[in-house]
Motif scaffolding. Structure first.
Motif, PDB file in Angstrom:
ATOM      1  N   LEU A 152      46.391  50.534  54.563  1.00  0.00           N
ATOM      2  CA  LEU A 152      47.137  49.966  53.441  1.00  0.00           C
ATOM      3  C   LEU A 152      47.565  48.526  53.726  1.00  0.00           C
ATOM      4  CD1 LEU A 152      49.430  52.953  52.342  1.00  0.00           C
ATOM      5  CD2 LEU A 152      47.378  52.095  51.214  1.00  0.00           C
ATOM      6  N   ILE A 153      48.013  48.279  54.948  1.00  0.00           N
ATOM      7  CA  ILE A 153      48.418  46.921  55.311  1.00  0.00           C
ATOM      8  C   ILE A 153      47.217  45.978  55.245  1.00  0.00           C
ATOM      9  CG2 ILE A 153      49.252  45.482  57.209  1.00  0.00           C
ATOM     10  CD1 ILE A 153      50.998  47.845  58.059  1.00  0.00           C
ATOM     11  N   ALA A 154      46.053  46.449  55.726  1.00  0.00           N
ATOM     12  CA  ALA A 154      44.844  45.617  55.675  1.00  0.00           C
ATOM     13  C   ALA A 154      44.443  45.325  54.230  1.00  0.00           C
ATOM     14  CB  ALA A 154      43.706  46.304  56.424  1.00  0.00           C
ATOM     15  N   LEU A 155      44.523  46.328  53.358  1.00  0.00           N
ATOM     16  CA  LEU A 155      44.188  46.115  51.950  1.00  0.00           C
ATOM     17  C   LEU A 155      45.159  45.148  51.285  1.00  0.00           C
ATOM     18  CD1 LEU A 155      43.259  49.759  50.828  1.00  0.00           C
ATOM     19  CD2 LEU A 155      41.698  47.831  51.169  1.00  0.00           C
ATOM     20  N   THR A 156      46.447  45.285  51.622  1.00  0.00           N
ATOM     21  CA  THR A 156      47.442  44.377  51.052  1.00  0.00           C
ATOM     22  C   THR A 156      47.199  42.949  51.520  1.00  0.00           C
ATOM     23  OG1 THR A 156      49.073  46.173  51.030  1.00  0.00           O
ATOM     24  CG2 THR A 156      49.905  43.928  50.814  1.00  0.00           C
ATOM     25  N   ALA A 157      46.917  42.777  52.812  1.00  0.00           N
ATOM     26  CA  ALA A 157      46.647  41.446  53.339  1.00  0.00           C
ATOM     27  C   ALA A 157      45.398  40.845  52.696  1.00  0.00           C
ATOM     28  CB  ALA A 157      46.487  41.502  54.859  1.00  0.00           C
ATOM     29  N   THR A 158      44.358  41.664  52.505  1.00  0.00           N
ATOM     30  CA  THR A 158      43.134  41.192  51.853  1.00  0.00           C
ATOM     31  C   THR A 158      43.406  40.776  50.414  1.00  0.00           C
ATOM     32  OG1 THR A 158      41.797  42.654  53.246  1.00  0.00           O
ATOM     33  CG2 THR A 158      40.771  41.798  51.246  1.00  0.00           C
ATOM     34  N   SER A 159      44.233  41.559  49.719  1.00  0.00           N
ATOM     35  CA  SER A 159      44.571  41.231  48.328  1.00  0.00           C
ATOM     36  C   SER A 159      45.323  39.913  48.241  1.00  0.00           C
ATOM     37  CB  SER A 159      45.410  42.361  47.718  1.00  0.00           C
ATOM     38  OG  SER A 159      44.727  43.597  47.777  1.00  0.00           O
ATOM     39  N   VAL A 160      46.275  39.711  49.159  1.00  0.00           N
ATOM     40  CA  VAL A 160      47.024  38.452  49.173  1.00  0.00           C
ATOM     41  C   VAL A 160      46.085  37.280  49.468  1.00  0.00           C
ATOM     42  CG1 VAL A 160      48.817  37.152  50.385  1.00  0.00           C
ATOM     43  CG2 VAL A 160      49.196  39.555  49.800  1.00  0.00           C
ATOM     44  N   PHE A 161      45.137  37.488  50.377  1.00  0.00           N
ATOM     45  CA  PHE A 161      44.166  36.432  50.689  1.00  0.00           C
ATOM     46  C   PHE A 161      43.328  36.083  49.460  1.00  0.00           C
ATOM     47  CE2 PHE A 161      39.811  35.350  52.015  1.00  0.00           C
ATOM     48  CZ  PHE A 161      40.073  34.182  52.722  1.00  0.00           C
ATOM     49  N   LEU A 162      42.849  37.114  48.743  1.00  0.00           N
ATOM     50  CA  LEU A 162      42.041  36.867  47.553  1.00  0.00           C
ATOM     51  C   LEU A 162      42.862  36.148  46.482  1.00  0.00           C
ATOM     52  CD1 LEU A 162      40.089  40.250  47.284  1.00  0.00           C
ATOM     53  CD2 LEU A 162      39.209  38.031  48.049  1.00  0.00           C
ATOM     54  N   GLY A 163      44.143  36.558  46.337  1.00  0.00           N
ATOM     55  CA  GLY A 163      44.993  35.906  45.360  1.00  0.00           C
ATOM     56  C   GLY A 163      45.330  34.471  45.725  1.00  0.00           C
ATOM     57  N   THR A 164      45.109  34.112  46.987  1.00  0.00           N
ATOM     58  CA  THR A 164      45.383  32.749  47.437  1.00  0.00           C
ATOM     59  C   THR A 164      44.169  31.845  47.263  1.00  0.00           C
ATOM     60  OG1 THR A 164      46.963  33.591  49.074  1.00  0.00           O
ATOM     61  CG2 THR A 164      46.147  31.351  49.394  1.00  0.00           C
ATOM     62  N   VAL A 165      42.986  32.360  47.560  1.00  0.00           N
ATOM     63  CA  VAL A 165      41.785  31.514  47.532  1.00  0.00           C
ATOM     64  C   VAL A 165      41.103  31.489  46.169  1.00  0.00           C
ATOM     65  CG1 VAL A 165      41.396  31.871  49.992  1.00  0.00           C
ATOM     66  CG2 VAL A 165      40.277  33.385  48.372  1.00  0.00           C
ATOM     67  N   ILE A 166      41.336  32.508  45.329  1.00  0.00           N
ATOM     68  CA  ILE A 166      40.721  32.547  44.003  1.00  0.00           C
ATOM     69  C   ILE A 166      41.695  31.971  42.988  1.00  0.00           C
ATOM     70  CG2 ILE A 166      39.843  34.081  42.192  1.00  0.00           C
ATOM     71  CD1 ILE A 166      38.865  35.954  44.342  1.00  0.00           C
ATOM     72  N   MET A 167      41.196  31.180  42.053  1.00  0.00           N
ATOM     73  CA  MET A 167      42.037  30.580  41.022  1.00  0.00           C
ATOM     74  C   MET A 167      42.827  31.658  40.296  1.00  0.00           C
ATOM     75  SD  MET A 167      39.345  27.805  39.391  1.00  0.00           S
ATOM     76  CE  MET A 167      40.517  27.291  38.130  1.00  0.00           C
ATOM     77  N   GLU A 180      40.325  41.906  37.908  1.00  0.00           N
ATOM     78  CA  GLU A 180      41.642  41.271  37.717  1.00  0.00           C
ATOM     79  C   GLU A 180      42.009  40.371  38.895  1.00  0.00           C
ATOM     80  OE1 GLU A 180      44.599  43.683  35.085  1.00  0.00           O
ATOM     81  OE2 GLU A 180      43.948  45.011  36.691  1.00  0.00           O
ATOM     82  N   LEU A 181      41.011  39.724  39.478  1.00  0.00           N
ATOM     83  CA  LEU A 181      41.274  38.848  40.613  1.00  0.00           C
ATOM     84  C   LEU A 181      41.796  37.483  40.181  1.00  0.00           C
ATOM     85  CD1 LEU A 181      38.289  39.628  43.013  1.00  0.00           C
ATOM     86  CD2 LEU A 181      40.598  40.587  42.989  1.00  0.00           C
ATOM     87  N   TYR A 182      41.832  37.216  38.873  1.00  0.00           N
ATOM     88  CA  TYR A 182      42.457  35.995  38.389  1.00  0.00           C
ATOM     89  C   TYR A 182      43.956  36.189  38.158  1.00  0.00           C
ATOM     90  CZ  TYR A 182      37.665  34.423  37.538  1.00  0.00           C
ATOM     91  OH  TYR A 182      36.348  34.074  37.690  1.00  0.00           O
ATOM     92  N   ARG A 183      44.424  37.396  38.336  1.00  0.00           N
ATOM     93  CA  ARG A 183      45.858  37.703  38.195  1.00  0.00           C
ATOM     94  C   ARG A 183      46.241  38.791  39.203  1.00  0.00           C
ATOM     95  NH1 ARG A 183      46.617  42.148  34.892  1.00  0.00           N
ATOM     96  NH2 ARG A 183      48.656  41.343  34.287  1.00  0.00           N
ATOM     97  N   VAL A 184      45.914  38.534  40.464  1.00  0.00           N
ATOM     98  CA  VAL A 184      46.085  39.548  41.502  1.00  0.00           C
ATOM     99  C   VAL A 184      47.514  40.071  41.559  1.00  0.00           C
ATOM    100  CG1 VAL A 184      46.072  39.948  43.998  1.00  0.00           C
ATOM    101  CG2 VAL A 184      44.174  38.734  42.921  1.00  0.00           C
ATOM    102  N   PHE A 185      48.477  39.155  41.633  1.00  0.00           N
ATOM    103  CA  PHE A 185      49.856  39.557  41.914  1.00  0.00           C
ATOM    104  C   PHE A 185      50.544  40.186  40.706  1.00  0.00           C
ATOM    105  CE2 PHE A 185      48.866  35.863  44.642  1.00  0.00           C
ATOM    106  CZ  PHE A 185      48.823  36.543  45.848  1.00  0.00           C
ATOM    107  N   GLN A 186      49.945  40.073  39.533  1.00  0.00           N
ATOM    108  CA  GLN A 186      50.494  40.732  38.349  1.00  0.00           C
ATOM    109  C   GLN A 186      49.691  41.964  37.953  1.00  0.00           C
ATOM    110  OE1 GLN A 186      50.120  37.235  38.381  1.00  0.00           O
ATOM    111  NE2 GLN A 186      52.289  37.112  38.951  1.00  0.00           N
ATOM    112  N   SER A 187      48.628  42.277  38.692  1.00  0.00           N
ATOM    113  CA  SER A 187      47.762  43.395  38.326  1.00  0.00           C
ATOM    114  C   SER A 187      48.415  44.725  38.657  1.00  0.00           C
ATOM    115  CB  SER A 187      46.416  43.286  39.045  1.00  0.00           C
ATOM    116  OG  SER A 187      46.605  43.369  40.450  1.00  0.00           O
TER     117      SER A 187
END
Length: 519
Positions: A59-74, A110-117
């Motif tokens: 879960l921690i790895a998935l969360t970290a990956t999601s945060v990374f994607l939300g940082t590098v993708i517009m 929904e990678l253009y709105r990761v943190f609100q998905s």
């Protein structure tokens, strides 16, 4: 049929004396052949999965990956996400940057709105639940260490413990034990006296309540994750709120706030690097001034629960558009805060909408990444790419020099002048104070765990041939090397206070070897 068993303490902070004292007589009976194994129900299986360290790491790895994607993708701004029309115009930028099929894949996930998905919020909620289950599973063991310590240990523990100090005293056991208990108490140890039939003994521990620090640490983490989920639901965040100099922009999100950028100032060191950049702003609420101030990177402006940070800045262009009757339908500045890739060249650009979503107008300026002049857009000019609704290709592409007017698709476009915009980060997080509470709990819990480690020692006092006593101080601490120096000093202290003498000691070295010393 029997098998030799080994006593293994559950949820111990250290190996414990039970492991060292296990003997072949400790036997367990194997299950009878053919006996039915108790079947765990679905609740137990789910509980075990949620409390698994491996599952938590995933879960921690998935969360970290999601945060990374939300940082590098517009990431689409909040107002764009809330409006299908604005999103349809905004998505043209990512499509030009990432191409197909990646742009469509990112949109579907929904990678253009990761943190609100919903899936990201669910991931945080699942991680919080996993932490809670893990803490609940460890709670009985931690409480047992604090409230019900293993006071009595077998005699052979004092000859097998990895840390041992032997001290001789001129006083008999019943005279020296109260003195040892007092001296240990002055060192911060809780002492419990006990007898094993042939000798007197003492159990002593220190920093036992430091074990509760793990509860504060994990509670703080749960609070932060929970507040993050709640903040995403009840709050919002704009990382690219761009306001050109001399213009106003509505903050939106039903706040009733409007920000006016009265002036943007940038200052540079002699070597050309920026020394300061700031925005002089006025915030209006329902048409009335609510706040006025200077915003810098580390000097935000607060209006209620909404906070404005200076984040970045860039170029903007003032445009004026008239319809066929000569009436002005657009007279504003466009922030060029986006990157657009075309013909292998990256250019700054922005966009605005004409009429009732009649056209989306993209404004591009010459590339600043080229060593030579831009081959498509001359210096001092802008390029207009005009899109009709739901059309993937522009209906018109024109280049305008500053001050030039040109009729395009029934409108007259004028490039008025170049200017600048202020890029602000706007955050409304009603649970920010809750996050600070969680952070404080994590800090306090970590300090308790790392700076108040549990120390446990056992002392066995026997009568010596000369009528005095011999004490063996023993410990089975998990960090033997780290505790060895402190343990040896404790033995020396007890010997000195009781008028005795250290006659032997055993402790591990940093290389894992045993060092034995004696008089």
């Amino acid at each position: 049929m029997t098998a030799t068993g080994t006593l293994t303490p559950e949820k111990r902070a250290d190996p414990g004396p039970e492991l060292l004292a296990a003997t072949p007589k400790d036997e367990v009976t194997s299950p009878a052949r053919g006996a039915a194994t108790p079947r765990r129900d679905w609740f137990d299986q789910i509980w075990n999965v949620l409390g698994s360290i491996r599952f938590g790491v995933v879960l921690i790895a998935l969360t970290a990956t999601s945060v990374f994607l939300g940082t590098v993708i517009m990431q689409a701004p909040g107002d764009v996400q809330a409006s299908p029309e604005l999103f349809a115009a905004w998505i043209l930028g990512p499509r030009g940057r990432y191409g197909e099929p990646w742009s469509s894949i990112f949109e579907a996930l929904e990678l253009y709105r990761v943190f609100q998905s919903l899936w990201f919020r669910g991931l945080l909620a699942l991680l919080s639940l996993s932490i809670m289950v893990n803490v609940a599973s460890r709670t009985p063991g931690i409480i047992a260490v604090v409230r019900r310590p293993p006071v009595k240990v077998p005699t052979r523990f004092f000859s097998r413990a990895p840390l041992r100090v032997t001290v001789s005293f001129p006083v008999p056991p019943d005279g020296i034990r109260p003195q040892l208990a007092t001296d240990l108490g002055r060192k911060g140890y809780r002492t419990i006296a006990w007898d094993d039939g042939s000798a007197l003994a003492i159990y002593a521990d220190r920093n036992r309540y430091g074990k509760y620090g793990t509860f504060a640490n994990h509670l703080g983490l749960i609070i932060i994750l929970g507040a993050g989920v709640l903040g995403n639901v009840t709050g919002w965040r704009e990382d690219a709120f761009m306001v050109p100099e001399g213009t106003t922009r509505a903050v939106g999100h039903d706040t009733g706030l409007v920000l006016r950028n009265e002036a943007f100032v940038e200052e540079y060191f002699p070597n050309g690097t920026a020394s300061d950049f700031r925005s002089e702003v006025v915030v209006l609420k329902d048409g009335k001034e609510a706040a006025r101030g200077t915003i810098r990177v580390n000097e935000p402006l607060d209006v209620g629960t909404v906070r404005f940070h200076q984040a970045f800045f860039g170029p903007a262009v003032a445009m004026r558009v008239r319809n066929a009757e000569g009436a002005i339908v657009y007279d504003d500045s466009t922030a060029l805060g986006f990157k657009y890739d075309g013909d292998g060249v990256t250019r700054n650009g922005g966009n605005f909408v004409l009429g009732n979503r009649q056209f989306a107008v993209f404004v591009l300026v010459p590339s600043a990444s080229l060593q030579a002049p831009d081959p498509v857009i001359p210096a001092g000019s802008v390029r207009l790419e005009i899109f009709a609704p739901r059309q993937p290709r522009p209906v018109a592409v024109e280049t305008l020099a500053q001050g030039e007017k040109r009729e395009i698709v029934g409108f007259t476009f004028e490039f008025v002048r170049e200017t600048q915009f202020s890029g602000l980060q706007v955050v409304d997080n009603p649970v920010v104070n809750v996050i600070w509470i969680g952070a404080a709990l994590m800090v306090m819990g970590s300090m308790a765990v790392f700076h108040l480690p549990l120390r446990r020692v056992w002392a066995r006092i026997e009568t010596s041939p000369d009528g005095g006593s011999v004490m063996t101080l023993a410990s089975a601490h998990v960090n033997e090397v780290l505790f060895a120096h402190e343990f040896a000093a404790l033995g020396e202290h007890l010997a000195k206070k009781g008028g005795g003498k250290v006659v032997a000691s055993v402790q591990p070295s940093a290389m894992g070897d045993r060092i034995e010393a004696g008089s």
